[in-house]
Design a protein around this motif. Structure first.
Motif, PDB file in Angstrom:
ATOM      1  N   LEU A 166       0.840  -1.189   0.000  1.00 46.88           N
ATOM      2  CA  LEU A 166       0.000   0.000   0.000  1.00 46.88           C
ATOM      3  C   LEU A 166       0.881   1.248   0.000  1.00 46.88           C
ATOM      4  O   LEU A 166       1.794   1.378   0.823  1.00 46.88           O
ATOM      5  CB  LEU A 166      -0.898   0.031   1.235  1.00 46.88           C
ATOM      6  N   ILE A 167       0.595   2.169  -0.920  1.00 46.22           N
ATOM      7  CA  ILE A 167       1.331   3.420  -1.018  1.00 46.22           C
ATOM      8  C   ILE A 167       0.381   4.550  -0.627  1.00 46.22           C
ATOM      9  O   ILE A 167      -0.577   4.845  -1.351  1.00 46.22           O
ATOM     10  CB  ILE A 167       1.854   3.673  -2.447  1.00 46.22           C
ATOM     11  N   ALA A 168       0.607   5.177   0.529  1.00 43.29           N
ATOM     12  CA  ALA A 168      -0.262   6.256   0.991  1.00 43.29           C
ATOM     13  C   ALA A 168       0.003   7.517   0.181  1.00 43.29           C
ATOM     14  O   ALA A 168       1.151   7.870  -0.099  1.00 43.29           O
ATOM     15  CB  ALA A 168      -0.039   6.522   2.477  1.00 43.29           C
ATOM     16  N   THR A 223       0.585  -3.465  13.183  1.00 43.01           N
ATOM     17  CA  THR A 223       1.324  -2.333  12.644  1.00 43.01           C
ATOM     18  C   THR A 223       1.448  -2.546  11.143  1.00 43.01           C
ATOM     19  O   THR A 223       1.892  -3.605  10.698  1.00 43.01           O
ATOM     20  CB  THR A 223       2.720  -2.228  13.276  1.00 43.01           C
ATOM     21  N   LYS A 224       1.042  -1.550  10.364  1.00 37.43           N
ATOM     22  CA  LYS A 224       0.989  -1.702   8.916  1.00 37.43           C
ATOM     23  C   LYS A 224       2.198  -1.044   8.255  1.00 37.43           C
ATOM     24  O   LYS A 224       2.489   0.143   8.486  1.00 37.43           O
ATOM     25  CB  LYS A 224      -0.290  -1.067   8.359  1.00 37.43           C
ATOM     26  N   ALA A 225       2.905  -1.796   7.436  1.00 39.00           N
ATOM     27  CA  ALA A 225       3.995  -1.255   6.630  1.00 39.00           C
ATOM     28  C   ALA A 225       3.412  -0.613   5.377  1.00 39.00           C
ATOM     29  O   ALA A 225       2.588  -1.230   4.683  1.00 39.00           O
ATOM     30  CB  ALA A 225       4.974  -2.359   6.255  1.00 39.00           C
ATOM     31  N   ILE A 226       3.824   0.608   5.100  1.00 30.20           N
ATOM     32  CA  ILE A 226       3.308   1.320   3.928  1.00 30.20           C
ATOM     33  C   ILE A 226       4.444   2.032   3.208  1.00 30.20           C
ATOM     34  O   ILE A 226       5.506   2.289   3.767  1.00 30.20           O
ATOM     35  CB  ILE A 226       2.230   2.359   4.305  1.00 30.20           C
ATOM     36  N   GLY A 227       4.186   2.360   1.952  1.00 32.70           N
ATOM     37  CA  GLY A 227       5.033   3.280   1.223  1.00 32.70           C
ATOM     38  C   GLY A 227       4.374   4.644   1.206  1.00 32.70           C
ATOM     39  O   GLY A 227       3.196   4.794   1.549  1.00 32.70           O
ATOM     40  N   LEU A 228       5.123   5.641   0.806  1.00 30.07           N
ATOM     41  CA  LEU A 228       4.597   7.000   0.682  1.00 30.07           C
ATOM     42  C   LEU A 228       4.821   7.495  -0.737  1.00 30.07           C
ATOM     43  O   LEU A 228       5.916   7.346  -1.292  1.00 30.07           O
ATOM     44  CB  LEU A 228       5.314   7.964   1.623  1.00 30.07           C
ATOM     45  N   ARG A 229       3.779   8.081  -1.327  1.00 33.14           N
ATOM     46  CA  ARG A 229       4.003   8.857  -2.543  1.00 33.14           C
ATOM     47  C   ARG A 229       4.328  10.279  -2.107  1.00 33.14           C
ATOM     48  O   ARG A 229       3.557  10.904  -1.373  1.00 33.14           O
ATOM     49  CB  ARG A 229       2.792   8.844  -3.459  1.00 33.14           C
ATOM     50  N   THR A 255       2.693  22.553  -6.853  1.00 32.63           N
ATOM     51  CA  THR A 255       1.505  21.922  -6.295  1.00 32.63           C
ATOM     52  C   THR A 255       1.095  20.691  -7.098  1.00 32.63           C
ATOM     53  O   THR A 255       1.361  20.599  -8.301  1.00 32.63           O
ATOM     54  CB  THR A 255       0.342  22.928  -6.262  1.00 32.63           C
ATOM     55  N   SER A 256       0.471  19.743  -6.434  1.00 29.83           N
ATOM     56  CA  SER A 256       0.031  18.523  -7.108  1.00 29.83           C
ATOM     57  C   SER A 256      -1.066  17.853  -6.295  1.00 29.83           C
ATOM     58  O   SER A 256      -1.057  17.923  -5.063  1.00 29.83           O
ATOM     59  CB  SER A 256       1.202  17.547  -7.280  1.00 29.83           C
ATOM     60  N   LYS A 257      -2.000  17.212  -7.000  1.00 25.94           N
ATOM     61  CA  LYS A 257      -3.003  16.416  -6.277  1.00 25.94           C
ATOM     62  C   LYS A 257      -2.409  15.080  -5.831  1.00 25.94           C
ATOM     63  O   LYS A 257      -3.034  14.347  -5.077  1.00 25.94           O
ATOM     64  CB  LYS A 257      -4.235  16.182  -7.137  1.00 25.94           C
ATOM     65  N   PHE A 258      -1.210  14.772  -6.293  1.00 29.02           N
ATOM     66  CA  PHE A 258      -0.591  13.484  -6.002  1.00 29.02           C
ATOM     67  C   PHE A 258       0.469  13.625  -4.914  1.00 29.02           C
ATOM     68  O   PHE A 258       1.363  14.471  -5.014  1.00 29.02           O
ATOM     69  CB  PHE A 258       0.057  12.891  -7.252  1.00 29.02           C
ATOM     70  N   GLY A 259       0.401  12.789  -3.910  1.00 30.28           N
ATOM     71  CA  GLY A 259       1.478  12.653  -2.957  1.00 30.28           C
ATOM     72  C   GLY A 259       1.469  13.647  -1.815  1.00 30.28           C
ATOM     73  O   GLY A 259       0.679  14.596  -1.765  1.00 30.28           O
ATOM     74  N   ILE A 260       2.393  13.424  -0.881  1.00 29.73           N
ATOM     75  CA  ILE A 260       2.599  14.268   0.284  1.00 29.73           C
ATOM     76  C   ILE A 260       3.751  15.208  -0.024  1.00 29.73           C
ATOM     77  O   ILE A 260       4.837  14.773  -0.438  1.00 29.73           O
ATOM     78  CB  ILE A 260       2.939  13.404   1.519  1.00 29.73           C
ATOM     79  N   ASP A 261       3.537  16.502   0.139  1.00 29.25           N
ATOM     80  CA  ASP A 261       4.608  17.461  -0.136  1.00 29.25           C
ATOM     81  C   ASP A 261       5.839  17.127   0.701  1.00 29.25           C
ATOM     82  O   ASP A 261       5.734  16.818   1.896  1.00 29.25           O
ATOM     83  CB  ASP A 261       4.152  18.881   0.187  1.00 29.25           C
ATOM     84  N   LEU A 292       9.075   4.351  -1.009  1.00 33.93           N
ATOM     85  CA  LEU A 292       8.876   5.662  -1.625  1.00 33.93           C
ATOM     86  C   LEU A 292       8.415   5.501  -3.060  1.00 33.93           C
ATOM     87  O   LEU A 292       8.925   4.663  -3.802  1.00 33.93           O
ATOM     88  CB  LEU A 292      10.198   6.446  -1.607  1.00 33.93           C
ATOM     89  N   HIS A 293       7.440   6.313  -3.432  1.00 29.24           N
ATOM     90  CA  HIS A 293       6.931   6.351  -4.809  1.00 29.24           C
ATOM     91  C   HIS A 293       6.990   7.801  -5.285  1.00 29.24           C
ATOM     92  O   HIS A 293       6.493   8.701  -4.617  1.00 29.24           O
ATOM     93  CB  HIS A 293       5.488   5.836  -4.848  1.00 29.24           C
ATOM     94  N   VAL A 294       7.615   8.026  -6.448  1.00 34.52           N
ATOM     95  CA  VAL A 294       7.657   9.355  -7.060  1.00 34.52           C
ATOM     96  C   VAL A 294       7.293   9.204  -8.530  1.00 34.52           C
ATOM     97  O   VAL A 294       7.815   8.331  -9.219  1.00 34.52           O
ATOM     98  CB  VAL A 294       9.056  10.003  -6.945  1.00 34.52           C
ATOM     99  N   HIS A 295       6.394  10.054  -8.997  1.00 36.55           N
ATOM    100  CA  HIS A 295       6.067  10.056 -10.432  1.00 36.55           C
ATOM    101  C   HIS A 295       5.609  11.466 -10.785  1.00 36.55           C
ATOM    102  O   HIS A 295       4.601  11.939 -10.276  1.00 36.55           O
ATOM    103  CB  HIS A 295       4.965   9.045 -10.748  1.00 36.55           C
ATOM    104  N   LEU A 296       6.354  12.135 -11.659  1.00 36.10           N
ATOM    105  CA  LEU A 296       6.059  13.529 -11.965  1.00 36.10           C
ATOM    106  C   LEU A 296       5.512  13.753 -13.371  1.00 36.10           C
ATOM    107  O   LEU A 296       4.729  14.666 -13.579  1.00 36.10           O
ATOM    108  CB  LEU A 296       7.314  14.395 -11.789  1.00 36.10           C
ATOM    109  N   ARG A 297       5.930  12.946 -14.334  1.00 39.27           N
ATOM    110  CA  ARG A 297       5.473  13.190 -15.706  1.00 39.27           C
ATOM    111  C   ARG A 297       5.627  11.919 -16.525  1.00 39.27           C
ATOM    112  O   ARG A 297       6.627  11.210 -16.406  1.00 39.27           O
ATOM    113  CB  ARG A 297       6.283  14.310 -16.356  1.00 39.27           C
ATOM    114  N   SER A 298       4.633  11.660 -17.368  1.00 37.33           N
ATOM    115  CA  SER A 298       4.705  10.524 -18.280  1.00 37.33           C
ATOM    116  C   SER A 298       5.317  10.944 -19.610  1.00 37.33           C
ATOM    117  O   SER A 298       5.455  12.137 -19.913  1.00 37.33           O
ATOM    118  CB  SER A 298       3.296   9.966 -18.547  1.00 37.33           C
TER     119      SER A 298
END
Length: 395
Positions: A104-106, A125-131, A145-151, A172-178
């Motif tokens: 799960l990626i929060a 205790t839940k292991a998670i990733g973060l976008r 600014t972005s609707k995606f991820g935590i600043d 960690l998950h990062v995605h900025l542009r396709s």
């Protein structure tokens, strides 16, 4: 296009036909270019189960954008540890459905809180990733600014919150542009993403077990798009993998939907009528807009924008020349014509191409559209006017 594909299309059009050979070749290219990385398939690009099963057999994991895609990936043979669920605005129902079946990626601090409440109710205790929405942009400037991820700037506040929650951040998950085709841009971006992973580790005092760097683009039109320099990109990814081996020792991931599948797909439309109006010849095909929407969207954007270049709006709009069209008459008569190719919906925007010049077509012939293996059928309004939906085949 192969004779097998044409024979299948003549029997079943409108239909999408995907090439197993091209899928395999594209996967091999990514494996060569990203040594030390694992490859994920963005299921939203093409959720056809035979395609996913073939990619799974090639060692490809899944980037899922919904609980349904998590389930589909598992049903197609992708292991739980190779499925990553990252999307904005996951509902509690979606989180519960995917809970034990993927990483799960929060996507927000609010989602972290909700996952924590669900974990507490389960006594775990839940292991998670973060976008994370980074402080840098794709081009190396300042992030926005972005609707995606935590600043990234909110990570210290998240650290304080995590001290009270049954949550363990581990990825960690990062995605900025396709659709990136600049190896230099991607190289800088991957280095920045890895540096971000080190900062996340230090700020949150957590172990980073995986990093998802996003994906790469493909050439849709060789006449106006330079190919991605895979050699340059490989040098960069090797350097990142070597730095990772010295430091984080995390699982490195690159996701790709269009690279794996776009060029493997061809959409075949049957000609169902032909007529002339005020000097314009119309070739009418079945399941145009309601089988492959992108050309209609491109035409609407052009009409609204007037002259000048149109910026991509991925994945809905890629470019005006991204999808090559081929007329396939039953036999070569040597006769060519210029026509408008339009669909049979009660909708003026239902157009595949205007002023298309090619071999003369008749009712019962086919029109083929290339590069339609990603974000094609799945983005189209298939239920419009209650026509039969286009079939799909993997050959």
């Amino acid at each position: 296009m192969s004779e097998n594909a044409l024979a299948l299309a003549r029997q079943h059009a409108p239909c999408y036909i995907y090439s197993r050979e091209i899928l395999t070749a594209q996967a091999e290219t990514l494996h060569r270019t990203f040594p030390g990385f694992d490859i994920l398939f963005s299921v939203k690009a093409n959720p056809f189960p035979p395609v996913i099963r073939h990619l799974a057999a090639l060692g490809i994991g899944a980037d899922a954008a919904s609980a349904g895609e998590v389930r589909l990936a598992a049903e197609c043979g992708i292991a739980q540890e190779d499925i990553y669920f990252s999307a904005a605005g996951k509902s509690d129902r979606a989180l519960a459905a995917a809970w034990d079946n993927c990483h799960l990626i929060a996507d927000s601090i609010g989602e972290v809180r909700r996952i924590a409440a669900m974990a507490a109710a389960r006594g775990e205790t839940k292991a998670i990733g973060l976008r994370v929405n980074p402080a840098f942009s794709m081009d190396g400037g300042t992030g926005g600014t972005s609707k995606f991820g935590i600043d990234e700037s909110d990570l210290p506040a998240l650290k304080t919150l995590l001290q009270t929650l049954p949550i363990a951040v581990c990825g960690l998950h990062v995605h900025l542009r396709s659709q990136n085709l600049s190896a230099d841009t991607l190289a800088r971006y991957y280095k920045n993403c890895f540096a971000l992973a080190l900062r996340v580790r230090d700020i949150l005092d957590c172990a980073i077990e995986y990093i998802n760097f996003g994906g790469v683009g493909i050439v849709y039109d060789p006449a106006c798009q330079p190919p991605l320099n895979m050699s340059t990109l490989k040098q960069c990814t090797q350097a990142v993998a070597e730095e990772n081996a010295r430091t984080l020792r995390a699982r490195l991931l690159v996701e790709s939907g269009r690279f794996l599948t776009a060029q493997a797909g061809t959409y075949y439309l049957p000609v169902v009528d032909k007529k002339t109006s005020h000097g314009t010849t119309y070739v009418i095909v079945e399941n145009c807009l309601n089988g492959f929407q992108k050309p209609s969207l491109a035409a609407m954007l052009r009409n609204a924008a007037g002259e000048g270049p149109l910026a991509p709006q991925e994945p809905l709009f890629t470019g005006e020349t991204a999808f090559p069209i081929t007329a396939l008459p039953a036999e070569d008569t040597g006769i060519t014509e210029t026509v408008d190719i339009a669909g049979n919906l009660c909708c003026a925007a239902d157009v595949l191409a205007k002023n298309f010049t090619g071999p003369a077509l008749a009712v019962g012939n086919l029109v083929a559209v290339g590069n339609t293996g990603a974000y094609a059928r799945t983005l189209s309004p298939l239920l419009f006017s209650s026509h039969d939906v286009p079939a799909e085949f993997l050959i």
